[in-house]
Design a protein around this motif. Structure first.
Motif, mmCIF file in Angstrom:
data_model
loop_
_atom_site.group_PDB
_atom_site.id
_atom_site.type_symbol
_atom_site.label_atom_id
_atom_site.label_comp_id
_atom_site.label_asym_id
_atom_site.label_seq_id
_atom_site.Cartn_x
_atom_site.Cartn_y
_atom_site.Cartn_z
ATOM 1 N N VAL A 36 0.784 -1.431 -0.036
ATOM 2 C CA VAL A 36 -0.223 -0.149 -0.188
ATOM 3 C C VAL A 36 0.638 1.275 0.417
ATOM 4 O O VAL A 36 1.665 1.434 0.730
ATOM 5 N N ILE A 37 0.801 2.790 -0.528
ATOM 6 C CA ILE A 37 1.271 3.635 -0.559
ATOM 7 C C ILE A 37 0.189 4.703 -0.130
ATOM 8 O O ILE A 37 -1.206 4.712 -0.578
ATOM 9 N N LEU A 38 0.541 4.912 1.369
ATOM 10 C CA LEU A 38 -0.265 5.878 1.851
ATOM 11 C C LEU A 38 0.137 7.446 1.975
ATOM 12 O O LEU A 38 1.604 7.658 1.712
ATOM 13 N N LYS A 39 -0.523 8.381 1.516
ATOM 14 C CA LYS A 39 0.851 9.844 1.464
ATOM 15 C C LYS A 39 -0.366 10.807 2.842
ATOM 16 O O LYS A 39 -1.751 10.696 3.251
ATOM 17 N N TRP A 40 0.775 11.320 3.646
ATOM 18 C CA TRP A 40 0.072 11.608 4.971
ATOM 19 C C TRP A 40 0.119 13.264 4.861
ATOM 20 O O TRP A 40 1.498 13.398 3.597
ATOM 21 N N ASN A 41 -0.734 14.156 5.471
ATOM 22 C CA ASN A 41 -1.048 15.297 5.509
ATOM 23 C C ASN A 41 -0.626 15.874 6.834
ATOM 24 O O ASN A 41 -1.380 14.856 7.775
ATOM 25 N N LEU A 42 0.777 16.519 7.425
ATOM 26 C CA LEU A 42 0.605 16.937 8.947
ATOM 27 C C LEU A 42 0.024 17.534 9.633
ATOM 28 O O LEU A 42 -0.290 18.022 10.205
ATOM 29 N N VAL A 43 -0.562 18.552 7.927
ATOM 30 C CA VAL A 43 -1.429 20.011 8.930
ATOM 31 C C VAL A 43 -2.746 19.157 9.344
ATOM 32 O O VAL A 43 -2.455 19.950 10.257
ATOM 33 N N THR A 44 -3.583 18.400 8.346
ATOM 34 C CA THR A 44 -5.075 17.993 9.043
ATOM 35 C C THR A 44 -4.835 16.553 9.119
ATOM 36 O O THR A 44 -5.700 16.196 9.684
ATOM 37 N N LYS A 45 -3.329 16.311 9.454
ATOM 38 C CA LYS A 45 -3.455 14.956 10.530
ATOM 39 C C LYS A 45 -3.880 13.776 9.575
ATOM 40 O O LYS A 45 -4.455 12.644 10.298
ATOM 41 N N GLU A 46 -4.532 14.123 7.764
ATOM 42 C CA GLU A 46 -5.467 13.276 7.381
ATOM 43 C C GLU A 46 -3.797 11.776 6.764
ATOM 44 O O GLU A 46 -3.086 12.307 6.197
ATOM 45 N N THR A 47 -4.228 11.207 6.795
ATOM 46 C CA THR A 47 -3.714 10.066 6.182
ATOM 47 C C THR A 47 -4.619 8.920 5.484
ATOM 48 O O THR A 47 -5.910 8.264 5.290
ATOM 49 N N VAL A 48 -4.452 9.015 3.413
ATOM 50 C CA VAL A 48 -5.050 8.516 2.654
ATOM 51 C C VAL A 48 -4.650 7.168 2.219
ATOM 52 O O VAL A 48 -3.368 7.694 1.562
ATOM 53 N N LYS A 49 -5.063 6.646 1.936
ATOM 54 C CA LYS A 49 -4.284 5.436 0.551
ATOM 55 C C LYS A 49 -4.738 5.651 -1.221
ATOM 56 O O LYS A 49 -4.907 6.352 -1.112
ATOM 57 N N VAL A 50 -3.240 5.981 -1.411
ATOM 58 C CA VAL A 50 -3.538 6.109 -2.542
ATOM 59 C C VAL A 50 -3.524 5.384 -3.602
ATOM 60 O O VAL A 50 -4.241 5.641 -4.792
ATOM 61 N N ALA A 51 -2.382 3.908 -3.914
ATOM 62 C CA ALA A 51 -2.887 3.369 -4.456
ATOM 63 C C ALA A 51 -2.537 1.414 -3.505
ATOM 64 O O ALA A 51 -2.076 2.100 -2.206
ATOM 65 N N ASP A 52 -3.011 0.931 -3.724
ATOM 66 C CA ASP A 52 -3.122 -0.691 -3.523
ATOM 67 C C ASP A 52 -2.514 -1.275 -5.044
ATOM 68 O O ASP A 52 -2.032 -1.636 -5.803
ATOM 69 N N LEU A 53 -0.421 -1.079 -4.255
ATOM 70 C CA LEU A 53 0.371 -2.324 -4.883
ATOM 71 C C LEU A 53 -0.209 -3.139 -5.817
ATOM 72 O O LEU A 53 -0.490 -4.391 -4.491
ATOM 73 N N PRO A 54 0.462 -4.293 -6.640
ATOM 74 C CA PRO A 54 0.421 -5.896 -6.105
ATOM 75 C C PRO A 54 1.017 -6.638 -5.583
ATOM 76 O O PRO A 54 1.644 -6.181 -5.033
ATOM 77 N N THR A 55 0.213 -7.629 -4.751
ATOM 78 C CA THR A 55 0.984 -7.866 -3.875
ATOM 79 C C THR A 55 1.531 -9.029 -4.616
ATOM 80 O O THR A 55 2.666 -8.743 -2.727
ATOM 81 N N GLU A 56 2.509 -8.656 -5.528
ATOM 82 C CA GLU A 56 3.800 -9.782 -5.858
ATOM 83 C C GLU A 56 4.699 -8.598 -4.942
ATOM 84 O O GLU A 56 6.461 -8.624 -5.464
ATOM 85 N N LEU A 57 4.238 -6.960 -5.612
ATOM 86 C CA LEU A 57 5.589 -5.960 -5.466
ATOM 87 C C LEU A 57 6.092 -5.811 -3.949
ATOM 88 O O LEU A 57 5.166 -5.298 -3.316
ATOM 89 N N TYR A 58 7.251 -5.568 -3.588
ATOM 90 C CA TYR A 58 7.593 -5.462 -2.026
ATOM 91 C C TYR A 58 8.682 -4.610 -3.028
ATOM 92 O O TYR A 58 9.799 -4.465 -2.297
ATOM 93 N N PRO A 59 7.976 -3.175 -1.855
ATOM 94 C CA PRO A 59 9.267 -2.422 -2.389
ATOM 95 C C PRO A 59 10.571 -2.058 -1.751
ATOM 96 O O PRO A 59 10.707 -2.829 -0.430
ATOM 97 N N THR A 60 11.436 -1.705 -2.519
ATOM 98 C CA THR A 60 12.703 -1.476 -1.621
ATOM 99 C C THR A 60 13.180 0.032 -1.233
ATOM 100 O O THR A 60 13.683 0.324 -0.493
ATOM 101 N N ASP A 61 12.334 1.529 -1.955
ATOM 102 C CA ASP A 61 12.949 2.180 -2.027
ATOM 103 C C ASP A 61 12.186 3.169 -2.911
ATOM 104 O O ASP A 61 11.474 2.609 -3.714
ATOM 105 N N LEU A 62 12.258 4.609 -2.214
ATOM 106 C CA LEU A 62 11.250 5.419 -2.758
ATOM 107 C C LEU A 62 11.559 6.569 -3.022
ATOM 108 O O LEU A 62 11.968 6.957 -1.831
ATOM 109 N N HIS A 63 11.650 7.487 -4.144
ATOM 110 C CA HIS A 63 12.516 8.308 -4.452
ATOM 111 C C HIS A 63 11.110 9.326 -4.939
ATOM 112 O O HIS A 63 10.990 8.969 -5.992
ATOM 113 N N LEU A 64 10.952 10.070 -4.628
ATOM 114 C CA LEU A 64 9.558 11.539 -4.717
ATOM 115 C C LEU A 64 10.730 12.825 -5.393
ATOM 116 O O LEU A 64 11.552 13.199 -4.178
#
Length: 301
Positions: A36-64
Motif C-alpha cells: 500500500v502507498i499512503l499519503k500523510w498530511n501533517l497539517v490536517t493529520k489525515e492519512t489517505v491510501k493512494v494506491a494498492d500495489l500488486p501483491t508480488e511488489l515488495y518496495p525497497t526504495d522510494l524517491h520523489l
C-alpha cells in the motif's frame, strides 16, 4: 537542539514500512510490505491510501523529486520512483497510478534515486550493477558491474559520479567510460546505507558493524561513531548539510555535520529502515520495521 518525535497509537501500515519520501513540507508518501502507498498530511493529520500495489511488489526504495526544485519545469519529474524486490522499478504518479514499469536488474533493485539535476535516475541491485536511466525509464548505461550486491547508492552533487556500497567498501565511479574508480574500506562489515550531500559534499555511511561514519568526497575519514547496539539501517542528510539523522533498531539520532550527536531518541519503532528530510530541513520522517511511520521535528535550536 533535539528531535521531538511523534508516533500514532496504532500503525497505519499492517507490515514493515520500507520507504518514505516527502512531497512538500506538509506531505509524505510511505509504502511497505503491505503493498500500500499512503499519503500523510501533517497539517490536517489525515492519512489517505493512494494506491494498492500488486501483491508480488515488495518496495525497497522510494524517491520523489522535491517539488518546486525542477518538477514544474521538467515533465515526468512529478513522479514517485519506486524500486522493488522483483528486479523492477516503477514510475508512479502522485495519485497512485503506475505509469511505467521497467525490468531493471536480476534480483532485487535495492536503491533508486533521481539525480540532483533531474536529468535521470540511477538504480542499484542485488546483481552488483548500477544503471543510469533517462527520466522516462530508458537505459542509458550500466556504469558498474561488480560481484557483490549493492545495498545503497547515491549521486554526487553535480550528478557526474555515483557512490555505491560493495561489501565493507565504498566506491565512487565517474560516469565517463573507463574512468578509474576511487574506493576505500569503510566499515568492519557490510555497508548498508550511504548518502552524499549536495550542499557540503560530505558522505555518511552506516554499517552492519553498528557504526556510522562521515567522509569527505575523497574517502578521507572525518568522524567515526562509537559502536551502537544494533546495525545502522538508515542515514540521511538535511538538505542544507548542517545536520544528519541516523536510524537503527528503536533508535533515532540527530547529529551535526561533524558527527557529534545532539539527541538520541528511543522510540518503539523496530528498525528504522529509511529516513527522509523535509525540504526546509526542520523535520524528518522514518519508515519503521513495525509498520509505523515516525515523525520528528527539530526543537530548541
Amino acid at each position: 537542539m533535539r528531535f521531538k518525535t511523534s508516533l500514532l497509537k496504532t500503525p497505519k501500515h499492517s507490515d514493515l514500512v520500507g520507504c518514505v519520501s516527502w512531497s512538500n513540507t506538509e506531505e509524505i508518501y510511505s509504502c511497505g510490505d503491505d503493498h500500500v502507498i499512503l499519503k500523510w498530511n501533517l497539517v490536517t493529520k489525515e492519512t489517505v491510501k493512494v494506491a494498492d500495489l500488486p501483491t508480488e511488489l515488495y518496495p525497497t526504495d522510494l524517491h520523489l523529486f522535491p517539488r518546486g526544485q525542477l518538477a514544474g519545469k521538467k515533465p515526468g519529474l512529478d513522479q514517485l520512483l519506486l524500486s522493488s524486490a522483483d528486479g523492477k522499478f516503477h514510475l508512479i504518479s502522485r495519485n497512485g497510478r503506475i505509469e511505467k514499469t521497467v525490468e531493471a536488474h536480476k534480483g532485487a533493485v535495492l536503491a533508486g534515486r533521481w539525480s540532483y539535476d533531474g536529468a535521470g535516475l540511477l538504480t542499484a541491485g542485488e546483481d552488483g550493477q548500477v544503471k543510469i536511466w533517462s527520466r522516462s525509464g530508458m537505459l542509458r548505461s550500466t556504469v558498474v558491474q561488480s560481484g557483490a550486491p549493492i545495498y545503497s547508492a547515491a549521486w554526487s552533487p553535480d550528478s557526474s559520479q555515483v557512490l555505491y556500497t560493495s561489501g565493507a567498501t565504498l566506491i565512487i565511479k565517474h560516469l565517463t567510460p573507463n574512468s578509474k574508480p576511487n574506493w576505500w574500506r569503510a566499515h568492519d562489515g557490510l555497508v548498508l546505507k550511504v548518502t552524499w550531500n549536495p550542499s557540503n559534499n560530505l558522505i555518511i555511511s552506516g554499517g552492519e558493524d553498528c557504526r556510522y561514519k562521515v567522509w569527505d568526497s575523497s574517502g578521507r575519514p572525518l568522524y567515526s561513531s562509537h559502536i551502537h547496539d544494533y546495525p545502522i539501517t538508515s542515514v540521511s542528510w538535511s538538505p542544507s548539510g548542517d545536520l544528519f539523522a541516523v536510524g537503527s533498531y528503536n533508535t533515532l539520532r540527530l547529529c551535526d555535520k561533524k558527527g557529534w550527536s545532539y539527541s538520541l531518541e528511543k522510540p518503539n519503532t523496530g528498525s528504522i529502515m529509511n529516513i527522509a528530510w523535509s525540504s526546509d530541513g526542520t523535520q524528518v520522517a522514518g519508515a519503521c520495521g513495525n509498520g509505523h511511520v515516525i515523525f520528528a521535528h527539530i526543537i530548541e535550536r
